[in-house]
Structures are given as C-alpha cells and as structure tokens.
Design a protein around this motif. Structure first.
Motif, PDB file in Angstrom:
ATOM      1  N   SER A 246     -31.256   2.099  -6.256  1.00 17.00           N
ATOM      2  CA  SER A 246     -30.792   1.096  -7.211  1.00 17.00           C
ATOM      3  C   SER A 246     -31.935   0.230  -7.725  1.00 17.00           C
ATOM      4  CB  SER A 246     -29.713   0.203  -6.563  1.00 17.00           C
ATOM      5  OG  SER A 246     -30.279  -0.605  -5.532  1.00 17.00           O
ATOM      6  N   HIS A 247     -33.064   0.244  -7.007  1.00 14.97           N
ATOM      7  CA  HIS A 247     -34.256  -0.492  -7.435  1.00 14.97           C
ATOM      8  C   HIS A 247     -35.365   0.453  -7.907  1.00 14.97           C
ATOM      9  CE1 HIS A 247     -32.574  -4.216  -5.907  1.00 14.97           C
ATOM     10  NE2 HIS A 247     -32.381  -3.657  -4.728  1.00 14.97           N
ATOM     11  N   GLY A 248     -35.033   1.732  -8.050  1.00 17.97           N
ATOM     12  CA  GLY A 248     -36.015   2.701  -8.513  1.00 17.97           C
ATOM     13  C   GLY A 248     -36.884   3.284  -7.420  1.00 17.97           C
ATOM     14  N   GLY A 249     -36.523   3.054  -6.154  1.00 14.71           N
ATOM     15  CA  GLY A 249     -37.344   3.512  -5.042  1.00 14.71           C
ATOM     16  C   GLY A 249     -36.621   4.453  -4.112  1.00 14.71           C
ATOM     17  N   ALA A 250     -37.199   4.633  -2.923  1.00 10.14           N
ATOM     18  CA  ALA A 250     -36.644   5.507  -1.898  1.00 10.14           C
ATOM     19  C   ALA A 250     -37.043   4.951  -0.534  1.00 10.14           C
ATOM     20  CB  ALA A 250     -37.165   6.931  -2.071  1.00 10.14           C
ATOM     21  N   LEU A 251     -36.542   5.551   0.540  1.00 12.62           N
ATOM     22  CA  LEU A 251     -36.936   5.111   1.876  1.00 12.62           C
ATOM     23  C   LEU A 251     -38.428   5.306   2.099  1.00 12.62           C
ATOM     24  CD1 LEU A 251     -34.027   6.372   4.175  1.00 12.62           C
ATOM     25  CD2 LEU A 251     -34.495   4.047   3.413  1.00 12.62           C
ATOM     26  N   GLY A 252     -38.950   6.410   1.562  1.00  9.78           N
ATOM     27  CA  GLY A 252     -40.396   6.641   1.648  1.00  9.78           C
ATOM     28  C   GLY A 252     -40.887   6.747   3.077  1.00  9.78           C
ATOM     29  N   PRO A 253     -42.146   6.357   3.303  1.00 13.63           N
ATOM     30  CA  PRO A 253     -42.750   6.528   4.628  1.00 13.63           C
ATOM     31  C   PRO A 253     -42.475   5.392   5.609  1.00 13.63           C
ATOM     32  CG  PRO A 253     -44.398   5.769   3.092  1.00 13.63           C
ATOM     33  CD  PRO A 253     -43.126   5.944   2.298  1.00 13.63           C
ATOM     34  N   GLY A 254     -41.572   4.471   5.274  1.00 16.38           N
ATOM     35  CA  GLY A 254     -41.215   3.399   6.212  1.00 16.38           C
ATOM     36  C   GLY A 254     -42.210   2.258   6.217  1.00 16.38           C
ATOM     37  N   ILE A 255     -42.328   1.559   5.092  1.00 12.60           N
ATOM     38  CA  ILE A 255     -43.263   0.443   4.964  1.00 12.60           C
ATOM     39  C   ILE A 255     -42.573  -0.706   4.243  1.00 12.60           C
ATOM     40  CG2 ILE A 255     -45.462  -0.334   3.982  1.00 12.60           C
ATOM     41  CD1 ILE A 255     -46.323   2.633   4.004  1.00 12.60           C
ATOM     42  N   VAL A 256     -42.634  -1.899   4.821  1.00  8.11           N
ATOM     43  CA  VAL A 256     -42.109  -3.103   4.188  1.00  8.11           C
ATOM     44  C   VAL A 256     -43.179  -4.189   4.290  1.00  8.11           C
ATOM     45  CG1 VAL A 256     -40.304  -4.868   4.217  1.00  8.11           C
ATOM     46  CG2 VAL A 256     -39.731  -2.494   4.800  1.00  8.11           C
TER      47      VAL A 256
END
Length: 366
Positions: A246-256
């Motif tokens: 919904s924000h144009g992203g994905a879970l990816g490699p797990g970085i916040v």
C-alpha cells in the motif's frame, strides 16, 4: 529419512533475503541438478546486520541448515561474506570455505556471487537464467548448477527440521508464515536485530528497539531498495506484503530505520540516492548514466523546490524501472519515488529555509 523439501513446503518457508521465493522449489531443483550452494551472509543492503547476527549467534544451526540443503550429497558449499568483515573472520575461524566479496552494494546480488565464485568479477550477470539448473552466463562461461540462499533462510531450514512446520506456521500469516529477523536502526534507543513476523504492526517491531520516538518524523523500511514512510504512516502500518504494498514497498530483507529528526530528510535522501548512484556495476545505461542523473536531479530539486525539477525528476524515474541489467536501478528508483511522495511537505520548508539542516552520510542511518 525425512524429505526436507517437503517439510519446507509444508512450513511455507520463503527466502529471507528479499525476493521471497519458495525455498522448497529451490531445494528440489538443487537436489535434482546436483547444485553447489552459496550461503549469502553479506548483509549487502543499507542497514542490514541480521546475517552477521546469525553467524555470531547461530553458526552451528547455519552449518546444519547448509548440510540439510546438501541432503546427503557432497556439493561444494561456500559462505559469502564481505572481505575483512567480522562475519568473514568468524566463518574462517570455524574452518568454513569463505567466498570473499568486495564491499560494493551490488556485489552480494545472487548472480554477482555466482560470477565471483566462477573467478569473475562480483557484478550481476546480465543473463539472468535460473542458474540452479546450470547453463552459460552472459560471457559464455559455463555455470555449474548453483543455488544461492540467504543466511537466515538456511538457519530457518535447521529450525524447521527440529521444531517442525507447525511451529513455523505459528508465526506470521497464512500467506507469509514464519518468524523473520528485522534489523532496527537509526534514531531508536536500542538498535539491533529483533524477531518479528508478517502481520504484526510496524510499531510492535519498533517497540522492541525502544519504540518510535515522539519526535520522529520518518521511517525507512527495506533499505536503499525500500520505501520511506511518515511517522504517522508507520504508526498505522501492518508489516506484511499487503501493508507494505500500500506504500509501494515490500517486506524486503527485514530492515527498519528511523531517521533522525534533527537532520534534513531531503539531505538524508540525497545522500542515499547519491550513494546508490556511486555503487553502479557499470554494465548498463540505467545504472551508469540514469542513477547519477537521478542524484543530480534530486540535488537540483532540493536547491529549487519551486521550479520544474519535480516533473523532470518524475520523468527520470519512469525511465529507470525494469530497464537495468539487475534490480539495482529499480530499487533506487523505488526509494526515490517513495521519498519524493513522502517528503512533498518538506520541500516547501526546504525552500523557505525552515527545515532542519545538516548533510549526513548514509552510513549513519545503516
């Protein structure tokens, strides 16, 4: 003997390096083709530290997981780590064969590791065949069947073999099961690696690191290839694929990463985009010319937010996606698109000299 691929299929394990592909499918193909294994422990994304954490704290299980991938065969197993890193040192001390990777952003990309393992440069291969089946690369070299798995993926294989698919599925969602490591960094009280899972609130992940500070304004999710959220969005976002999409992203490699509110966010974004432009493998136009031009356009827009620079920047972004030899320009374009949207209110403050000042380096927010 238990079929490990069947266990992983039942568990629903997918790759934890960012792509999210079925691990069971990869393992079956690896077994059928006698594929060699590269365990990717490079932490190649900006802000990534979880591979180093696994090597430091769960090396035995990592080695066991690699053995389960081998499944009674004797394929060559190598552990990829950045040259001279603490991770490489720990792996070497344990007597494991280490594939030493240059400190470049694209060097830990899957096909870049395969190229390096073949004795070539650590650059993504322009021919992106499924090399688990073998074949020839873009230079005509024969590629033996090779499978590349992220270190966390291999560690989870070991866990599932001991604790079972039901344990694994007790975390996460039906569509995205299992625990996931998350590297939380930046402007938080306790930066580090924490256990999360798809379907939890993003604030729950941040709470493990001390919570989202009240004065925080922006949160990056996914590193340089990820997206930028406002603090308000972060407080209402669910950390799963639908929530991030919904924000144009994905879970990816797990970085916040929480950005420091004392620094100008436009300058932080400029530093990240400039860094991405400098990390090109030099193999295609979108990277060699498009990313430096993107960085220049962003800098121009920061200097003159009221001009036509926004339209020029948006046009540039449209010329980058899905045109590169690898996914690097796509990732930088995704981040820049997200930052351009999220920081729209900041550009006016930047033009009026009312924003927080301070040019920073990307490494401060890794």
């Amino acid at each position: 003997m238990t079929d490990i691929a069947q266990l992983l299929e039942t568990a629903g394990l997918t790759g934890r390096g960012g792509a999210g592909f079925s691990t069971a499918i990869k393992l079956r193909a690896a077994k059928e083709n006698g594929a060699e294994l590269i365990v990717n422990a490079c932490d190649g994304e900006v802000g990534a530290i979880k591979d180093a954490w696994i090597v430091a704290h769960h090396l035995h299980e990592l080695i066991e997981g690699a053995g389960l991938v081998a499944d009674g065969r004797r394929p060559r197993i190598r552990y990829a780590a950045h040259r001279g890193s603490r991770t490489a040192q720990v792996l070497e001390k344990a007597g494991l064969p280490v594939l030493e990777v240059p400190h470049r952003y694209v060097s830990s990309e899957e096909t870049a590791l395969i190229s390096l393992a073949l004795g070539g440069l650590a650059k993504p291969l322009t021919k992106r065949a499924p090399f688990v089946f073998g074949g020839r690369d873009s230079h005509g070299r024969r590629v033996p069947p090779t499978v590349v798995l992220n270190a966390e993926t291999v560690w989870r294989i070991s866990q599932i073999s001991h604790l079972g698919p039901e344990w694994f599925r007790s975390y996460g969602t039906t569509a995205e099961p299992g625990p996931r490591l998350v590297a939380v960094g930046g402007y938080v009280a306790r930066p580090g690696v924490y256990e999360g899972s798809a379907g939890v609130a993003l604030t729950d992940i941040l709470d493990a690191a001390g919570g989202l500070p009240p004065d925080a304004r922006h949160v990056g999710v996914g590193g340089l290839g990820g997206v930028l959220l406002t603090a308000a969005q972060a407080r209402t976002t669910i950390w799963d694929s639908p929530g991030m999409k919904s924000h144009g992203g994905a879970l990816g490699p797990g970085i916040v990463t929480v950005w420091n509110p004392a620094e100008c966010p436009i300058e932080i974004a400029a530093g990240l985009i400039s860094y991405g432009a400098g990390e090109s493998a030099g193999q295609c136009g979108p990277c060699m010319f498009g990313l430096p031009a993107l960085a220049a356009d962003w800098a121009d827009l920061a200097r003159n937010p009221t001009g036509s620079g926004r339209d020029r920047l948006a046009l540039r972004l449209g010329h980058l996606e899905r045109r590169g030899a690898c996914a690097h320009p796509d990732g930088v374009a995704r981040f820049a698109t997200s930052a351009l949207r999220t920081l729209a209110p900041e550009f006016a403050a930047h033009a009026n000299h009312t924003c927080q000042k301070g040019r920073t380096q990307h490494a401060q927010y890794a």
